[in-house]
Design a protein around this motif. Structure first.
Motif, PDB file in Angstrom:
ATOM      1  N   UNK A   1       1.247  -1.435  -0.200  1.00 52.06           N
ATOM      2  CA  UNK A   1      -0.058  -0.175  -0.383  1.00 52.06           C
ATOM      3  C   UNK A   1       0.702   1.243  -0.172  1.00 52.06           C
ATOM      4  N   UNK A   2       1.775   1.355   0.768  1.00 48.98           N
ATOM      5  CA  UNK A   2       2.848   2.328   0.810  1.00 48.98           C
ATOM      6  C   UNK A   2       3.438   2.387  -0.951  1.00 48.98           C
ATOM      7  N   UNK A   3       3.890   1.566  -1.083  1.00 45.09           N
ATOM      8  CA  UNK A   3       4.601   1.981  -2.238  1.00 45.09           C
ATOM      9  C   UNK A   3       3.467   1.999  -3.471  1.00 45.09           C
ATOM     10  N   UNK A   4       2.677   1.893  -3.162  1.00 49.87           N
ATOM     11  CA  UNK A   4       1.461   2.436  -3.988  1.00 49.87           C
ATOM     12  C   UNK A   4       1.430   4.156  -4.177  1.00 49.87           C
ATOM     13  N   UNK A   5       1.309   3.995  -2.453  1.00 46.38           N
ATOM     14  CA  UNK A   5       1.180   6.041  -1.851  1.00 46.38           C
ATOM     15  C   UNK A   5       2.245   6.292  -3.114  1.00 46.38           C
TER      16      UNK A   5
ATOM     17  N   UNK B   1       6.139   5.530 -20.227  1.00 50.08           N
ATOM     18  CA  UNK B   1       5.817   6.614 -19.864  1.00 50.08           C
ATOM     19  C   UNK B   1       5.603   6.304 -18.621  1.00 50.08           C
ATOM     20  N   UNK B   2       5.062   5.344 -17.749  1.00 48.80           N
ATOM     21  CA  UNK B   2       4.344   5.411 -16.432  1.00 48.80           C
ATOM     22  C   UNK B   2       5.721   4.186 -15.163  1.00 48.80           C
ATOM     23  N   UNK B   3       7.394   3.791 -16.500  1.00 54.46           N
ATOM     24  CA  UNK B   3       7.926   3.158 -15.790  1.00 54.46           C
ATOM     25  C   UNK B   3       8.689   4.470 -15.977  1.00 54.46           C
ATOM     26  N   UNK B   4       8.968   5.606 -16.683  1.00 52.36           N
ATOM     27  CA  UNK B   4      10.170   5.773 -16.853  1.00 52.36           C
ATOM     28  C   UNK B   4       9.854   6.706 -15.533  1.00 52.36           C
TER      29      UNK B   4
ATOM     30  N   UNK C   1      11.133  -4.530  -7.905  1.00 51.36           N
ATOM     31  CA  UNK C   1      10.518  -4.110  -8.671  1.00 51.36           C
ATOM     32  C   UNK C   1       9.514  -3.665 -10.156  1.00 51.36           C
ATOM     33  N   UNK C   2       9.966  -3.560 -10.929  1.00 49.02           N
ATOM     34  CA  UNK C   2       9.659  -3.236 -12.474  1.00 49.02           C
ATOM     35  C   UNK C   2       8.978  -4.303 -12.910  1.00 49.02           C
ATOM     36  N   UNK C   3       9.178  -5.553 -12.478  1.00 45.71           N
ATOM     37  CA  UNK C   3       7.986  -6.639 -12.778  1.00 45.71           C
ATOM     38  C   UNK C   3       6.754  -6.483 -11.961  1.00 45.71           C
ATOM     39  N   UNK C   4       6.860  -6.244 -11.207  1.00 44.18           N
ATOM     40  CA  UNK C   4       5.545  -6.220 -10.505  1.00 44.18           C
ATOM     41  C   UNK C   4       4.313  -5.084 -11.313  1.00 44.18           C
ATOM     42  N   UNK C   5       5.247  -4.106 -11.575  1.00 45.34           N
ATOM     43  CA  UNK C   5       4.515  -3.052 -12.751  1.00 45.34           C
ATOM     44  C   UNK C   5       3.762  -4.208 -13.481  1.00 45.34           C
TER      45      UNK C   5
ATOM     46  N   UNK D   1      -2.826  -2.404 -10.488  1.00 46.35           N
ATOM     47  CA  UNK D   1      -3.691  -1.428 -11.494  1.00 46.35           C
ATOM     48  C   UNK D   1      -4.245  -0.835 -10.887  1.00 46.35           C
ATOM     49  N   UNK D   2      -5.108  -0.678 -10.075  1.00 43.90           N
ATOM     50  CA  UNK D   2      -5.194   0.584  -9.211  1.00 43.90           C
ATOM     51  C   UNK D   2      -4.271   2.090  -9.487  1.00 43.90           C
ATOM     52  N   UNK D   3      -3.052   1.948  -9.090  1.00 45.21           N
ATOM     53  CA  UNK D   3      -2.475   2.355  -9.498  1.00 45.21           C
ATOM     54  C   UNK D   3      -1.996   3.227 -11.059  1.00 45.21           C
TER      55      UNK D   3
END
Lengths: 532, 558
Positions: A73-77, A503-506, A203-207, A150-152
């Motif tokens: 949740x904090x990572x999401x924020x 662009x989200x990744x960047x 981290x990037x894999x989770x996206x 997905x919410x992010x």
């Protein structure tokens, strides 16, 4: 708020908002979620995240004693704030449009991460409520993590108003992966990858909702990992500091597990193991013929047993990868003591290769692992392999259909389409590579557990790994996640959505390369991220 | 030009410690010599080395000595702040936490029970409580790393500095002395005791980033700034705007950022303030640039009146007062964001064709009896007046100096870029100068290998000491036509580090060509340090910047 309440709200939305788009003919062109979920409906309203956006877990059977959900949740924020300063004075906002938090309801109390764990989730963002909460429901915490991801992606920072907004609300999403194995390989032998680099890859894999980090730890060139049972093995590291302690390996596994990602460890025997002999030269056939490992020496298998014994304490995934590819047996026939041994056993070199692989398989099984082997083992003696073997395709197309016809499981990584070090493979190639090509029987389709993109490290180190992986790995990630019918038949249809994801990744600090052009290209000219 | 020169009397505490050590260890001679002779620069190329030779510092301190002890560092290293600098201590305290994470990134974060560590405490002594970061702020420091013996008052690790920003530089050096040893699974300092006295050669050590040709998210800009602090660079030159896009919010002219590529490729005022404060915490100044009149087409997306005409859109319309009103408004808003003394007004590559070909501008030129060249000068000088009225010192690209040197405001800092030999001319005329010769210090020139960057000397051709004083320093430039968040860091590093040492370390230590191979080893080591800190620095040895490793191998030999 339980499920019933949510359903009531959905009903309310349907009544008041005629613009909700039906699930079946969803206008995918207006969606910017990657990978595309199973079903999506969305509207046209805009909501705002409260400054005190909170996590609520009422109704959840999962206690989150390990803090996985809370950390997520904090990572999401963090990722949705993207280092922007958020407007503290939100008094100008219509309070009826403010989302107070997200409620996460998890049905299973267990957070054990195992192969095939339920990754399903439902996500909804209603436009009414007092106050409004987004809602995620999942069988396991790992499904819930996907829901948060997905919410992010439906949140964004509005530069004009300085608030985080959820666009196209109300949202109703149901989602689950098509394949249970969605992998990315990293190679820490050809080049050492420092710990923070590996964590950032995770981290990037989770996206992109990838879920297996295949760690090709050791190869011909270097042996970076500490093996307590055989402490001289990491003498084969490039240098005293290009190493991983077993504690660090455990830290990587823990870090990945908390993000829903399995770590598949590999030792590639007998062919890719020269570096083992820097610490234990008797593993080499001879000092001038150093590969493959000495098949005639029992010590070789004792070392493998020691490694896998140490592995089993740290790498908790159901599978271990035993390699078995590209075995050039000429050192065996040319080294006197081994050629003598072959004669005694009545083996030719190819039988000795089979003997080695099967013996390594037995050792892995004795440590409770199921086995993954590169496809050469199947191509040469498929019928002899343990039935617990998963065959890892790489040489080309058409292998999976033969493997599953033989009743074994398969992972698809055909190098022409899914090797990331092939810079001439475009994202369109990655996107279009279908693991179930020519496999029609459902029971055979079920044997393809998924696929993997491979980031071999000959020309990859901490300086260029991210832009070689991304965005092409994302193209494969959608192929592996999204139901076949939701996939674009022509990759061109998803270009803009992929550019958006890049662009989200960047924005999240991941150095994903431009979408236009093949792998790892520099932008050709000035321009917006969204159009490159 | 250093405005706060070190006060020698503040140095007594550490010097006293140091001589005390010399008494205890008579074998340990306090010899301050050119560093390259005391630092062992033999680098083991063995597959398996003991790490003893892997203590390398970048950039090289001005004076240091080392010994032959190996000391262990406590993961629970404690922090004691003293001196008169209490009001500014928050900057060091935050930095201490940052560096603790760096130093113990690879080891356990807790002390092993029963182990007595040699180094358990970090003392930081700061004499001035002024936390203002400015050009010429005192960045000197002393660093002592020595074992704490019973009955001894010798500090274990002591950093002493006049300003908090000097203490930050000392912390960076300390972090480079701390090496995680995979055998002992402990952070060690090799070759202790260390005594280092250090200060920068130039007060302006810059890196520019262009956020107009490509947009960089705030997070990425912070990564760049963070990495600058590792190389002791101290000016982030933010080329915010150019003809392609206008990403920054300007409250007085709220339509200007309509010139951004998209609604999502923008910076709010708060974003910019956050970048400035993030940089300040690392001792890095932010120099903003508004490049007028030539590189400003994007301004007209929000205010088309700024264009000579809708078909001829650059340079800015010199004939309208509105143009200068907008510049004035931008600078007024920027003044509230950027406290740095220098402000960059650009002034390069002005093609005045549009002024000649647009009837109303041409008419204005005739009315004022100006050639286009006169108008260019008029524009630059008027912009300078606006900057000065905001209490800013103007920086201009060298074309302004080349075209009308005698007319420039005498405070102007001339920013060289076109080629060599410009700073000598500028300082001869009494101007200050920043060296950025594109042949060596433009990072987008990928065909410049690290040693060409390293051996470029800002004082080349300047003999007179008072003229040398006028060279503030230099800057490497990361233009973004073909760079974006996917490749900027590996284009910047490690070559920017080569320039950083040139700008920080003694000239004689960095100029002898026989140090070449040892310098290469140290730079390779620093490049690996960057990657270990998560900064994607490219291999050092490749001829072309930003190119991938040529084959498998150790980071330390690529």
């Amino acid at each position: 708020m339980g499920r019933k309440g949510v359903q009531k709200i959905f009903l309310g939305i349907l009544l008041v908002n005629v613009l909700v788009i039906s699930v079946a003919d969803v206008d995918k062109k207006r969606l910017n979620i990657w990978p595309m979920p199973v079903s999506v409906s969305y509207g046209r309203d805009r909501l705002y995240l409260s400054n005190e956006f909170e996590l609520k877990t009422d109704g959840s059977k999962y206690s989150d004693a390990s803090g996985i959900l809370k950390d997520a949740f904090f990572s999401l924020l963090d990722v949705i704030k993207g280092d922007h300063v958020i407007e503290v004075n939100a008094s100008s906002l219509d309070p009826s449009l403010v989302i107070k938090g997200i409620q996460v309801v998890i049905l299973s109390p267990s957070d054990e991460l195992q192969h095939g764990v339920d990754e399903t989730y439902k996500l909804s963002v209603p436009v009414q409520g007092n106050p409004i909460y987004a809602y995620v429901e999942a069988q396991t915490v790992y499904g819930a993590l996907h829901g948060l991801q997905t919410f992010s992606q439906v949140c964004r920072f509005n530069f004009a108003t300085r608030v985080i907004e959820v666009y196209q609300a109300p949202w109703t999403i149901f989602d689950q992966p098509r394949f249970s194995y969605r992998g990315l390989l990293i190679d820490t032998s050809r080049h050492f990858l420092p710990l923070p680099v590996i964590k950032k890859v995770i981290d990037s894999m989770t996206y992109a909702k990838l879920n297996v980090l295949h760690w090709h730890i050791v190869d011909t060139q270097s042996f970076p990992l500490e093996i307590p049972s055989y402490p001289k093995l990491w003498n084969g590291a490039y240098s005293s500091s290009e190493r991983y302690t077993m504690d660090e390996a455990a830290e990587i596994v823990r870090y990945a597990q908390r993000r829903g990602i399995h770590v598949l460890a590999e030792i590639d025997v007998p062919g890719h193991a020269q570096s083992w002999g820097f610490g234990y030269p008797s593993l080499w056939p001879s000092t001038n013929c150093t590969q493959p490992l000495d098949v005639s020496n029992n010590f070789t298998f004792k070392v493998i047993d020691g490694i896998l014994s140490d592995f089993s304490k740290v790498f908790k995934y159901r599978f271990v990868h035993l390699g078995g590819d590209e075995v050039d047996t000429s050192c065996w026939t040319s080294t006197p003591h081994i050629s003598k041994w072959l004669k005694k056993k009545g083996f030719n070199a190819s039988e000795a290769y089979q003997y080695f692989v099967l013996k390594a398989q037995q050792i892995a099984l004795s440590h409770g692992y199921e086995i993954i082997n590169w496809e050469e083992t199947f191509n040469n003696f498929g019928s002899k392999l343990s039935r617990k073997t998963v065959v890892h395709n790489w040489l080309g197309g058409g292998v999976a259909q033969r493997v599953v016809a033989a009743g074994l499981r398969c992972i698809v990584s055909n190098q022409d389409k899914w090797y990331l070090d092939h810079l001439d493979a475009t994202w369109q190639d990655f996107y279009s590579n279908e693991p179930l090509t020519n496999i029609t029987k459902p029971e055979q389709q079920a044997l393809v557990i998924g696929g993997e993109v491979c980031m071999w490290g000959e020309h990859i180190d901490g300086s260029d790994i991210e832009q070689t992986i991304w965005p092409r790995a994302a193209a494969a990630a959608e192929r592996l996640w999204t139901p076949y019918d939701n996939l674009a038949k022509n990759p061109r249809e998803v270009t803009s959505r992929l550019a958006h994801f890049r662009c989200l990744l960047n924005r999240r600090g991941v150095a994903a390369a431009p979408v236009s052009g093949p792998g790892r290209v520099a932008p050709e000219e000035p321009g917006s991220c969204y159009s490159q | 030009m250093s405005s706060n020169s070190p006060k020698p009397n503040n140095r007594t505490i550490l010097l006293f410690f140091f001589f005390f050590i010399s008494l205890i260890f008579p074998f340990f001679l306090p010899v301050f010599v050119n560093s390259s002779r005391t630092l062992s620069l033999h680098k083991s190329k063995l597959r398996f080395d003991d790490g003893q030779n892997l203590t390398f510092l970048w950039p090289l301190p001005s004076q240091f000595t080392s010994g032959n002890q190996t000391l262990t560092v406590d993961p629970n290293l404690s922090f004691v702040f003293s001196g008169n600098g209490g009001r500014s201590s928050y900057i060091v305290e935050e930095a201490f936490q940052r560096y603790k994470n760096i130093i113990f990134k690879y080891s356990s974060k807790v002390s092993k029970s029963g182990v007595v560590y040699d180094l358990q405490k970090l003392n930081v002594i700061v004499h001035s409580d002024n936390d203002e970061l400015q050009l010429g702020v005192d960045e000197s420091y002393s660093l002592l790393v020595a074992k704490n013996y019973e009955h001894s008052i010798i500090g274990e690790i002591t950093i002493e500095a006049n300003s908090v920003y000097g203490a930050l530089r000392g912390l960076e050096t300390l972090s480079q002395l701390c090496v995680f040893d995979y055998g002992a699974k402990t952070v060690l300092v090799f070759k202790a005791p260390w005594f280092i006295q250090d200060k920068p050669r130039f007060e302006f050590r810059g890196l520019s980033l262009d956020t107009s040709r490509h947009y960089y998210p705030v997070d990425v800009i912070k990564q760049v700034i963070e990495s600058m602090s590792y190389a002791k660079l101290n000016v982030f030159h933010w080329h915010i705007l150019d003809e392609e896009s206008f990403p920054l919010e300007v409250p007085r002219y709220p339509n200007l950022w309509r010139g951004a590529y998209t609604k999502w490729e923008r910076y709010t005022v708060e974003d910019a303030q956050e970048i400035v404060s993030f940089a300040k915490m690392r001792g890095i100044n932010v120099m903003a640039e508004v490049d007028v009149p030539g590189h400003a087409e994007s301004w007209g997306k929000g205010y088309p009146d700024l264009w000579p005409s809708s078909s001829c859109t650059e340079p800015l319309d010199v004939s309208k007062n509105f143009t200068f009103d907008v510049i004035s408004g931008i600078l007024a808003d920027m003044r509230e964001i950027f406290p740095f003394k220098l402000f960059h007004l650009g002034g390069d590559e002005v093609n005045t064709d549009c002024w000649n070909s647009t009837p109303h501008v041409k008419q204005w030129l005739q009315d004022h009896n100006m050639t286009t060249k006169d108008a260019y000068q008029y524009f630059v000088l008027r912009a300078q007046e606006i900057a000065l009225s905001h209490n800013w010192t103007p920086v201009n690209w060298e074309e302004t100096f080349n075209a009308f040197p005698s007319k420039l405001n005498p405070q102007t800092v001339v920013h060289n870029w076109l080629g060599p030999g410009v700073c000598p001319k500028a300082v001869a005329k009494g101007f200050r100068c920043i060296f950025s010769n594109q042949g060596v210090w433009y990072l987008d020139h990928l065909d410049v290998p690290w040693d060409d960057v390293y051996f470029a000397e800002p004082l080349e051709g300047i003999k007179d000491a008072s003229e040398q004083q006028l060279v503030l320093g230099g800057e490497v430039c990361m233009w973004s036509e073909t760079a974006d968040p996917s490749n900027a860091q590996q284009t910047i590093w490690p070559r920017a580090a080569a320039a950083a040492e040139r700008l920080w370390s003694n000239r004689d230590a960095t100029s002898a060509t026989d140090t070449n191979s040892s310098t290469l080893n140290r730079l390779e080591y620093f490049r690996c340090l960057l990657t270990r800190r998560g900064i994607p620095a490219a291999p050092v040895r490749n001829h072309y910047g930003r190119s991938p490793p040529t084959g498998p191998g150790s980071c330390y030999v690529q």
